[in-house]
Design an enzyme around this catalytic site. Sequence first.
Site, PDB file in Angstrom:
ATOM      1  N   ASP A 293      -3.800   5.467  11.728  1.00 26.73           N
ATOM      2  CA  ASP A 293      -2.521   5.071  10.604  1.00 26.73           C
ATOM      3  C   ASP A 293      -1.435   5.813  11.100  1.00 26.73           C
ATOM      4  OD1 ASP A 293      -1.525   4.546   8.999  1.00 26.73           O
ATOM      5  OD2 ASP A 293      -3.325   5.065   6.742  1.00 26.73           O
TER       6      ASP A 293
ATOM      7  N   HIS B  32       0.757   5.162   6.679  1.00 26.22           N
ATOM      8  CA  HIS B  32       0.619   5.387   5.579  1.00 26.22           C
ATOM      9  C   HIS B  32       1.120   7.286   4.893  1.00 26.22           C
ATOM     10  CE1 HIS B  32      -1.185   1.888   5.037  1.00 26.22           C
ATOM     11  NE2 HIS B  32      -0.659   1.835   3.967  1.00 26.22           N
TER      12      HIS B  32
ATOM     13  N   SER C 122       0.667  -1.494   0.078  1.00 24.44           N
ATOM     14  CA  SER C 122       0.001  -0.016  -0.031  1.00 24.44           C
ATOM     15  C   SER C 122       1.021   1.131   0.265  1.00 24.44           C
ATOM     16  CB  SER C 122      -0.569   0.244   1.138  1.00 24.44           C
ATOM     17  OG  SER C 122      -0.517   0.122   2.829  1.00 24.44           O
TER      18      SER C 122
END
Length: 362
Positions: A341, A344, A117
Amino acid sequence: MQRENWGDKMSMLVLTLIFIYNFLVVFQQQAGAVTVVKGSKCDYFQGSWVADKTYPLYNVSSCPFIEREFNCQNNGRPDQLYLHYRWQPHACNLQRFDGRDFLEKMRGKSIMFVGDSLSRNQWNSLVCLIHSAVPSAKYTTSLLGDVATLTFTEYGVKVMRDRNVFLVDLVREKIGNVLILDSVEQSSKLWNGIDVVVFNTWHWWNRRGPTQPWDYIRVGNKVYKDMDRLVAFGIALNTWANWMNTKFDPSKSKAFFQGISPSHYNGTEWGEPKAKTCKGQTQPILGPTYPGGMPPALGVLKKAIAKITRPITLLDITNLSLLRKDGHPSIYGLTGAQGMDCSHWCLAGVPDTWNQIFYNYL
């Protein structure tokens, strides 16, 4: 009298030269022209973050490809200071990303991001950077298996992403899902014929429990229930490096490795012991060095790349990304407060700099 006129003319000349010099410096900074400081070696990855009101390089609200999990502003992030930083190498300036020029340079060619990702994060950044420069350019999208393709049809440029979180093969067998550390036979079939390939892996190597996608690890004829993940990572990278040395054709393709994208879940590493995550971080570390040091995975990666005899460029983005503890979605990602998160990156944001450096190399 003549001497006075000559003196006046010399003064005017000096003032004019100073004005031109200052103008060029300002223009250079604004345009991001690549200029190497005399006596210094340009290293895109050694530098610091500086405030710049001309950033970000695009507005996500006008990018039709932005994925929800990276769209922090739309997900309610209240601060915007993190959007207005530019990476400044010590010994040179980076050329500002030019989406139209990128398409012209890559006309008729294909680019593939191979990885997890974080590769998708960089892919998403790149297509937004390009679209902001040519918003009226026609495009098509397709999804075939794990490969997503966005084609800018007028230029014949394909920007692709292959979801492959380990690079080596993950296969279904009678005993379950098996991660084969010494094989890329299945994975590499998708990489052949691509003009520019950007590889990446690491994010998934420490997954355990229900998010771990394999049941066993195989090396040669030996099957393991588990092993040291950093050791497994190294074996897999050596397998990929061997493929690069024997199968990759540098006369037809260019190869890059994204580098190790870091996470920020421990404030002690950046001098804030009370910070358990990246939540609430609004500014980068303004110095050139991350206090917590480099992750061990980076050393493993560099050892593997050193064994490659074919041309490959490491996008060594670890240090510059470590300095951006403010650049993650935190609670403004896909799952909100339920899924902190700090791995990311918000877009616009840090991956735009990865792509700016990528563009400078191309």
